[in-house]
Scaffold this motif. Structure first.
Motif, PDB file in Angstrom:
ATOM      1  N   TYR A 275       0.783  -1.216   0.085  1.00  0.00           N
ATOM      2  CA  TYR A 275      -0.048   0.139  -0.150  1.00  0.00           C
ATOM      3  C   TYR A 275       0.859   1.266  -0.004  1.00  0.00           C
ATOM      4  O   TYR A 275       1.669   1.664   1.035  1.00  0.00           O
ATOM      5  N   ARG A 276       0.860   2.184  -1.167  1.00  0.00           N
ATOM      6  CA  ARG A 276       1.641   3.168  -1.165  1.00  0.00           C
ATOM      7  C   ARG A 276       0.914   4.301  -1.334  1.00  0.00           C
ATOM      8  O   ARG A 276      -0.081   4.591  -2.141  1.00  0.00           O
ATOM      9  N   THR A 277       1.018   5.441  -0.282  1.00  0.00           N
ATOM     10  CA  THR A 277       0.381   6.581  -0.344  1.00  0.00           C
ATOM     11  C   THR A 277       1.352   7.913  -0.898  1.00  0.00           C
ATOM     12  O   THR A 277       2.446   7.694  -0.160  1.00  0.00           O
ATOM     13  N   GLU A 278       0.876   8.619  -1.651  1.00  0.00           N
ATOM     14  CA  GLU A 278       1.700   9.584  -1.815  1.00  0.00           C
ATOM     15  C   GLU A 278       0.986  11.164  -1.601  1.00  0.00           C
ATOM     16  O   GLU A 278      -0.197  11.277  -1.790  1.00  0.00           O
ATOM     17  N   ALA A 279       1.824  12.184  -1.040  1.00  0.00           N
ATOM     18  CA  ALA A 279       0.994  13.275  -0.689  1.00  0.00           C
ATOM     19  C   ALA A 279       1.951  14.353  -1.547  1.00  0.00           C
ATOM     20  O   ALA A 279       3.137  14.219  -1.716  1.00  0.00           O
ATOM     21  N   PRO A 374      -6.326   5.192  -7.980  1.00  0.00           N
ATOM     22  CA  PRO A 374      -5.927   5.377  -6.613  1.00  0.00           C
ATOM     23  C   PRO A 374      -7.081   6.269  -5.980  1.00  0.00           C
ATOM     24  O   PRO A 374      -7.673   7.126  -6.670  1.00  0.00           O
ATOM     25  N   VAL A 375      -7.190   5.913  -4.707  1.00  0.00           N
ATOM     26  CA  VAL A 375      -8.267   7.097  -3.860  1.00  0.00           C
ATOM     27  C   VAL A 375      -7.614   8.208  -3.931  1.00  0.00           C
ATOM     28  O   VAL A 375      -6.122   8.507  -3.732  1.00  0.00           O
ATOM     29  N   VAL A 376      -8.454   9.296  -3.922  1.00  0.00           N
ATOM     30  CA  VAL A 376      -7.935  10.688  -3.955  1.00  0.00           C
ATOM     31  C   VAL A 376      -8.447  11.472  -2.837  1.00  0.00           C
ATOM     32  O   VAL A 376      -9.871  11.413  -2.718  1.00  0.00           O
ATOM     33  N   VAL A 377      -7.770  12.133  -2.090  1.00  0.00           N
ATOM     34  CA  VAL A 377      -8.243  12.940  -0.999  1.00  0.00           C
ATOM     35  C   VAL A 377      -7.669  14.282  -0.845  1.00  0.00           C
ATOM     36  O   VAL A 377      -6.446  14.410  -1.260  1.00  0.00           O
ATOM     37  N   ALA A 378      -8.291  15.266  -0.182  1.00  0.00           N
ATOM     38  CA  ALA A 378      -7.781  16.447   0.051  1.00  0.00           C
ATOM     39  C   ALA A 378      -7.812  16.842   1.369  1.00  0.00           C
ATOM     40  O   ALA A 378      -8.793  16.544   2.146  1.00  0.00           O
ATOM     41  N   VAL A 379      -6.967  17.468   1.971  1.00  0.00           N
ATOM     42  CA  VAL A 379      -6.776  18.048   3.598  1.00  0.00           C
ATOM     43  C   VAL A 379      -6.874  19.401   3.264  1.00  0.00           C
ATOM     44  O   VAL A 379      -6.111  20.165   3.112  1.00  0.00           O
ATOM     45  N   ASP A 383      -6.961  28.048  10.098  1.00  0.00           N
ATOM     46  CA  ASP A 383      -5.972  29.341  10.055  1.00  0.00           C
ATOM     47  C   ASP A 383      -4.539  29.122  10.674  1.00  0.00           C
ATOM     48  O   ASP A 383      -3.795  29.833  10.077  1.00  0.00           O
ATOM     49  N   ARG A 384      -4.446  28.379  11.388  1.00  0.00           N
ATOM     50  CA  ARG A 384      -3.065  27.609  11.962  1.00  0.00           C
ATOM     51  C   ARG A 384      -2.525  26.666  11.045  1.00  0.00           C
ATOM     52  O   ARG A 384      -1.349  26.034  11.686  1.00  0.00           O
ATOM     53  N   HIS A 385      -2.835  26.541  10.111  1.00  0.00           N
ATOM     54  CA  HIS A 385      -2.250  25.298   8.984  1.00  0.00           C
ATOM     55  C   HIS A 385      -2.609  24.122   9.645  1.00  0.00           C
ATOM     56  O   HIS A 385      -1.736  23.179   9.359  1.00  0.00           O
ATOM     57  N   LYS A 386      -3.640  23.616  10.538  1.00  0.00           N
ATOM     58  CA  LYS A 386      -3.768  22.456  11.292  1.00  0.00           C
ATOM     59  C   LYS A 386      -4.840  21.572  10.228  1.00  0.00           C
ATOM     60  O   LYS A 386      -5.968  22.388   9.951  1.00  0.00           O
ATOM     61  N   ALA A 387      -4.753  20.365  10.112  1.00  0.00           N
ATOM     62  CA  ALA A 387      -5.862  19.593   9.422  1.00  0.00           C
ATOM     63  C   ALA A 387      -7.223  19.999  10.184  1.00  0.00           C
ATOM     64  O   ALA A 387      -7.691  19.746  11.241  1.00  0.00           O
ATOM     65  N   GLU A 406      -3.233   8.180   9.054  1.00  0.00           N
ATOM     66  CA  GLU A 406      -2.244   8.237   8.055  1.00  0.00           C
ATOM     67  C   GLU A 406      -2.398   9.549   7.164  1.00  0.00           C
ATOM     68  O   GLU A 406      -1.032   9.981   6.792  1.00  0.00           O
ATOM     69  N   ILE A 407      -3.402   9.791   6.751  1.00  0.00           N
ATOM     70  CA  ILE A 407      -3.367  10.914   5.612  1.00  0.00           C
ATOM     71  C   ILE A 407      -2.956  12.194   6.469  1.00  0.00           C
ATOM     72  O   ILE A 407      -2.198  12.847   5.833  1.00  0.00           O
ATOM     73  N   ILE A 408      -3.369  12.467   7.501  1.00  0.00           N
ATOM     74  CA  ILE A 408      -2.904  13.639   8.311  1.00  0.00           C
ATOM     75  C   ILE A 408      -1.463  13.667   8.649  1.00  0.00           C
ATOM     76  O   ILE A 408      -0.875  14.615   8.254  1.00  0.00           O
ATOM     77  N   SER A 409      -1.036  12.630   8.920  1.00  0.00           N
ATOM     78  CA  SER A 409       0.305  12.414   9.228  1.00  0.00           C
ATOM     79  C   SER A 409       1.241  12.578   7.924  1.00  0.00           C
ATOM     80  O   SER A 409       2.277  13.599   8.008  1.00  0.00           O
ATOM     81  N   LEU A 410       0.762  12.091   6.730  1.00  0.00           N
ATOM     82  CA  LEU A 410       1.609  12.131   5.628  1.00  0.00           C
ATOM     83  C   LEU A 410       1.494  13.800   5.060  1.00  0.00           C
ATOM     84  O   LEU A 410       2.405  14.391   4.441  1.00  0.00           O
TER      85      LEU A 410
END
Length: 438
Positions: A275-279, A374-379, A383-387, A406-410
């Motif tokens: 399982y390969r995730t790319e950001a 691939p699955v596609v998501v957006a984060v 205002d503080r640039h937190k997810a 995993e998404i937030i971390s990457l």
């Protein structure tokens, strides 16, 4: 086996396990997301290039084909291993014997632990505890990890981090993946039922398991133990509608590696990341010194050797969406890089839509099966640039929710890498300007 045989054999576009046979002799067993698509691939003109000499020999030797349709890819994954162990087909030989493969074991204790153990460690670990049941081997660690995560949501169990009556809930109890062995919320008798359910599932006996569960539900109802009866009802529903999108994503054919990652019979003695995730992220200062970056996770671990940077060439002004499009389009021109199972972009609906459009435009890169995309998501950030939110399509929401951490971390790692790369480029640009002035 001749191609004409396949045209007469009606195979469903559904998950399952297939059997290449010569007479009654089973030559090879494999699993598939789509039985129809997978078996068709064995009759392609470039079979020797895509599968190798061993598979060509197997197909030419086979005279008939049988299959077992399953309700989910997860069940096909479990059933394949059991059938290989039962029949020991000669073209699956290496799949049985390699000691680097994984096994699922249940320990012989009052509250059995359910563990994943390496083949080479089976005898060594048995010094500390004995096994009641052993299932496997499972060649791909990433697939097994996904399967265990799905199974544990249906049948919570005790693992090595949980101790009976330890007085405080273990970590998995706090997130609902342990039935309460640590806190005394479940009796030995009830827990043995859970282990029996798991045994039947790992043996590929889903219909028998459903019958056992229905019988237990009726018994609880008669005894007016409605809470327990309702729990089993939910389990039956979960078994009927197994959400195994993450496993479907793994069962694909890569046009770059030319290797069927789920049924190739010759396995090397190594871990295969599945399982390969790319950001992706863009960094610039009012449109100047613009850079794009790609960060990568393999099976939930940062793979820094695969990180890449891109100097933006075609976007002159501050336009993150256009810059992302350029970066990802250029990324897809690199056949030497493994294809992603998930793509994460920093931004909102505009970035998400753009990335989906690029993937659709270059869908042939990912193969002809739509499920291989691939699955596609957006984060979305605050205002503080937190997810603040993860955007995805309705069809991919399950995967996005399960992999939220995993998404937030990457994504955070990608932002860090983008800023560091941008600062480095700015510093380099300033140095060139100073030298030019001199």
């Amino acid at each position: 086996m001749k191609r004409q045989y396949l045209t007469k054999k009606k195979l469903p576009d559904a998950p399952g396990v297939y059997f290449f046979k010569k007479g009654r002799d089973i030559l090879y067993i494999g699993k598939a997301t789509s039985l129809r698509d997978r078996v068709k691939s064995y009759f392609s003109n470039d079979l020797i290039k895509t599968r190798g000499r061993l598979i060509v020999d197997m197909v030419t030797t086979a005279t008939t084909l049988d299959f077992i349709k399953t309700d989910s890819v997860l069940e096909a994954f479990i059933l394949e291993s059991e059938e290989i162990k039962k029949h020991m087909p000669r073209f699956n030989t290496k799949e049985k014997d390699n000691k680097s493969f994984n096994y699922v074991v249940m320990t012989d204790e009052d509250f059995s632990r359910v563990l994943v153990v390496r083949g080479r460690n089976l005898e060594k670990d048995a010094v500390d505890f004995t096994y009641k049941y052993v299932f496997g081997p499972y060649p791909y660690g990433g697939e097994l990890k996904e399967a265990m995560r799905l199974i544990r949501k249906i049948f919570p169990f005790r693992d090595s981090g949980c101790y009976p009556l330890q007085g405080r809930p273990c970590f998995n109890r706090s997130i609902g993946l342990c039935p309460g062995v640590c806190t005394g919320e479940i009796t030995k008798k009830e827990y043995r039922k859970t282990i029996n359910h798991l045994r039947l599932f790992f043996q590929g006996k889903k219909s028998q398991l459903m019958t056992v569960l229905k019988k237990e539900m009726k018994t609880y109802a008669k005894e007016q133990k409605f809470e327990q009866a309702n729990d089993i009802k939910r389990t039956l529903l979960a078994l009927t509608h197994i959400q195994d999108v993450s496993l479907i994503k793994k069962d694909r054919f890569s046009p770059y590696t030319m290797k069927d990652v789920t049924v190739e019979p010759v396995y090397e003695d190594r871990e295969i990341s599945t399982y390969r995730t790319e950001a992706y992220d863009i960094a610039h200062l009012s449109g100047t010194d613009m850079v794009g970056v790609m960060t990568v996770m393999i099976d939930g671990e940062f793979d820094k050797a695969s990180y890449r940077t891109f100097i933006i060439r075609d976007v002159e002004k501050s336009n993150d969406v256009a810059a992302l499009k350029e970066v990802f389009s250029r990324r897809l021109t690199h056949p030497e890089w493994s294809l992603p199972d998930m793509v994460i972009v920093d931004g909102g609906k505009a970035q998400l839509t753009m990335m989906r459009n690029v993937i659709q435009e270059m869908a042939e890169v990912f193969g002809t099966n739509e499920r291989s995309l691939p699955v596609v998501v957006a984060v979305v950030k605050d205002d503080r640039h937190k997810a603040r939110e993860i955007l995805s399509s309705d069809e991919e929401e399950i995967v996005a929710t399960e992999r939220a951490r995993e998404i937030i971390s990457l994504n955070a790692e990608c932002h860090r890498f983008a800023l560091a790369t941008h600062r480095k480029k700015r510093s380099s640009s300033r140095g060139l300007k100073r030298r030019f002035k001199k």
